[in-house]
Design a protein around this motif. Structure first.
Motif, mmCIF file in Angstrom:
data_model
loop_
_atom_site.group_PDB
_atom_site.id
_atom_site.type_symbol
_atom_site.label_atom_id
_atom_site.label_comp_id
_atom_site.label_asym_id
_atom_site.label_seq_id
_atom_site.Cartn_x
_atom_site.Cartn_y
_atom_site.Cartn_z
ATOM 1 N N VAL A 57 -38.999 20.787 -7.485
ATOM 2 C CA VAL A 57 -38.586 19.674 -6.636
ATOM 3 C C VAL A 57 -37.496 18.913 -7.389
ATOM 4 N N ALA A 58 -36.303 18.901 -6.838
ATOM 5 C CA ALA A 58 -35.189 18.183 -7.447
ATOM 6 C C ALA A 58 -34.985 16.873 -6.701
ATOM 7 N N VAL A 59 -34.758 15.819 -7.489
ATOM 8 C CA VAL A 59 -34.514 14.495 -6.928
ATOM 9 C C VAL A 59 -33.135 14.062 -7.398
ATOM 10 N N THR A 60 -32.253 13.789 -6.473
ATOM 11 C CA THR A 60 -30.875 13.408 -6.812
ATOM 12 C C THR A 60 -30.770 11.882 -6.907
ATOM 13 N N PRO A 61 -29.695 11.382 -7.510
ATOM 14 C CA PRO A 61 -29.531 9.920 -7.594
ATOM 15 C C PRO A 61 -29.407 9.261 -6.220
ATOM 16 N N GLU A 62 -28.999 10.012 -5.229
ATOM 17 C CA GLU A 62 -28.873 9.446 -3.881
ATOM 18 C C GLU A 62 -30.210 9.400 -3.147
ATOM 19 N N GLY A 63 -31.270 9.927 -3.755
ATOM 20 C CA GLY A 63 -32.581 9.913 -3.123
ATOM 21 C C GLY A 63 -32.855 11.124 -2.254
ATOM 22 N N ASN A 64 -32.080 12.178 -2.413
ATOM 23 C CA ASN A 64 -32.325 13.409 -1.663
ATOM 24 C C ASN A 64 -33.337 14.267 -2.415
ATOM 25 N N PHE A 65 -34.155 14.983 -1.652
ATOM 26 C CA PHE A 65 -35.165 15.869 -2.233
ATOM 27 C C PHE A 65 -34.815 17.309 -1.891
ATOM 28 N N PHE A 66 -35.017 18.203 -2.861
ATOM 29 C CA PHE A 66 -34.826 19.636 -2.665
ATOM 30 C C PHE A 66 -36.079 20.338 -3.156
ATOM 31 N N VAL A 67 -36.735 21.087 -2.281
ATOM 32 C CA VAL A 67 -37.918 21.861 -2.653
ATOM 33 C C VAL A 67 -37.504 23.325 -2.708
ATOM 34 N N ASP A 68 -37.561 23.895 -3.899
ATOM 35 C CA ASP A 68 -37.113 25.275 -4.153
ATOM 36 C C ASP A 68 -35.709 25.507 -3.600
ATOM 37 N N GLY A 69 -34.855 24.525 -3.741
ATOM 38 C CA GLY A 69 -33.459 24.665 -3.345
ATOM 39 C C GLY A 69 -33.151 24.280 -1.916
ATOM 40 N N ASN A 70 -34.166 24.022 -1.119
ATOM 41 C CA ASN A 70 -33.944 23.640 0.279
ATOM 42 C C ASN A 70 -34.073 22.126 0.421
ATOM 43 N N GLN A 71 -33.072 21.508 1.032
ATOM 44 C CA GLN A 71 -33.105 20.063 1.183
ATOM 45 C C GLN A 71 -34.108 19.659 2.257
ATOM 46 N N PHE A 76 -35.413 37.509 -13.537
ATOM 47 C CA PHE A 76 -35.680 36.536 -14.581
ATOM 48 C C PHE A 76 -34.785 35.308 -14.482
ATOM 49 N N VAL A 77 -33.793 35.345 -13.660
ATOM 50 C CA VAL A 77 -32.872 34.222 -13.554
ATOM 51 C C VAL A 77 -33.378 33.264 -12.487
ATOM 52 N N THR A 78 -33.581 32.014 -12.889
ATOM 53 C CA THR A 78 -33.985 30.984 -11.937
ATOM 54 C C THR A 78 -32.775 30.137 -11.637
ATOM 55 N N ASN A 79 -32.383 30.128 -10.394
ATOM 56 C CA ASN A 79 -31.216 29.357 -10.005
ATOM 57 C C ASN A 79 -31.671 28.160 -9.197
ATOM 58 N N PHE A 80 -31.548 26.987 -9.806
ATOM 59 C CA PHE A 80 -31.975 25.796 -9.097
ATOM 60 C C PHE A 80 -30.948 25.376 -8.066
ATOM 61 N N GLY A 81 -29.677 25.494 -8.359
ATOM 62 C CA GLY A 81 -28.644 25.228 -7.377
ATOM 63 C C GLY A 81 -28.322 23.773 -7.162
ATOM 64 N N ILE A 82 -29.173 22.869 -7.570
ATOM 65 C CA ILE A 82 -28.913 21.445 -7.395
ATOM 66 C C ILE A 82 -28.602 20.871 -8.763
ATOM 67 N N ARG A 83 -27.502 20.182 -8.858
ATOM 68 C CA ARG A 83 -27.054 19.648 -10.136
ATOM 69 C C ARG A 83 -27.667 18.269 -10.342
ATOM 70 N N VAL A 84 -28.579 18.173 -11.300
ATOM 71 C CA VAL A 84 -29.157 16.898 -11.675
ATOM 72 C C VAL A 84 -29.111 16.774 -13.188
ATOM 73 N N ASN A 85 -28.928 15.558 -13.669
ATOM 74 C CA ASN A 85 -28.961 15.277 -15.103
ATOM 75 C C ASN A 85 -30.360 14.841 -15.455
ATOM 76 N N VAL A 86 -31.138 15.756 -16.017
ATOM 77 C CA VAL A 86 -32.516 15.432 -16.354
ATOM 78 C C VAL A 86 -32.536 14.648 -17.655
ATOM 79 N N PRO A 87 -33.579 13.835 -17.858
ATOM 80 C CA PRO A 87 -33.681 13.079 -19.094
ATOM 81 C C PRO A 87 -33.833 14.009 -20.292
ATOM 82 N N GLN A 88 -33.543 13.470 -21.487
ATOM 83 C CA GLN A 88 -33.654 14.266 -22.702
ATOM 84 C C GLN A 88 -34.941 13.928 -23.420
ATOM 85 N N ALA A 89 -35.500 14.927 -24.128
ATOM 86 C CA ALA A 89 -36.741 14.741 -24.863
ATOM 87 C C ALA A 89 -36.616 15.397 -26.225
#
Length: 134
Positions: free
Chosen positions: A64-78, A38-51
């Motif tokens: 899919v995580a998008v970092t401020p530097e423009g790096n992409f991570f799909v399921d934790g893999n860059q 049940f634990v989902t570990n994204f592993g990439i630290r991003v500050n998502v917007p608030q709603a």
């Protein structure tokens, strides 16, 4: 009513039954297997917007995580920008019917997040923008 045999000397238990110990170990193994999934570990630290409102999704998802530097991570893999489409498509083939969860940092370029969403739209995926509740 006395159902015991009329013997004066009771014999001590000479064997240790390991079946109850095996049952306990099996139950502990099942417990840890169920709780660890049940634990989902994204592993990439991003500050998502608030709603103001949010909906949690526990179904199958491709993150899919998008970092401020423009790096992409799909399921934790860059992955790099060029192979982002192939990585999402491959993940979608492994999890058919999964939703695409875009976790873009609030300082990331909108163009990078839209790029990931366009790929999901081309694959007819449900697209979810991850936010943080106030």
């Amino acid at each position: 009513m006395n159902f015991r045999e009329d013997r004066n000397v009771m014999e001590p238990l000479s064997m240790f039954s390991q079946s109850s110990l095996t049952d306990i170990i099996l139950l502990l193994l099942i417990f840890f297997l169920l709780t660890s999934s049940f634990v989902t570990n994204f592993g990439i630290r991003v500050n998502v917007p608030q709603a103001e409102s949010s909906v949690s999704s526990q179904s199958q998802q491709i993150s899919v995580a998008v970092t401020p530097e423009g790096n992409f991570f799909v399921d934790g893999n860059q992955v790099d920008r060029v192979s982002l489409s192939n990585a999402i498509r491959q993940a979608y083939q492994e999890k058919p019917g999964a939703s695409l969860v875009v976790r873009a940092d609030r300082d990331a370029r909108v163009d990078d997040a839209v790029r990931a969403m366009n790929i999901g739209k081309a694959l007819n995926m449900n697209i979810i923008m991850a936010t943080e509740r106030n």
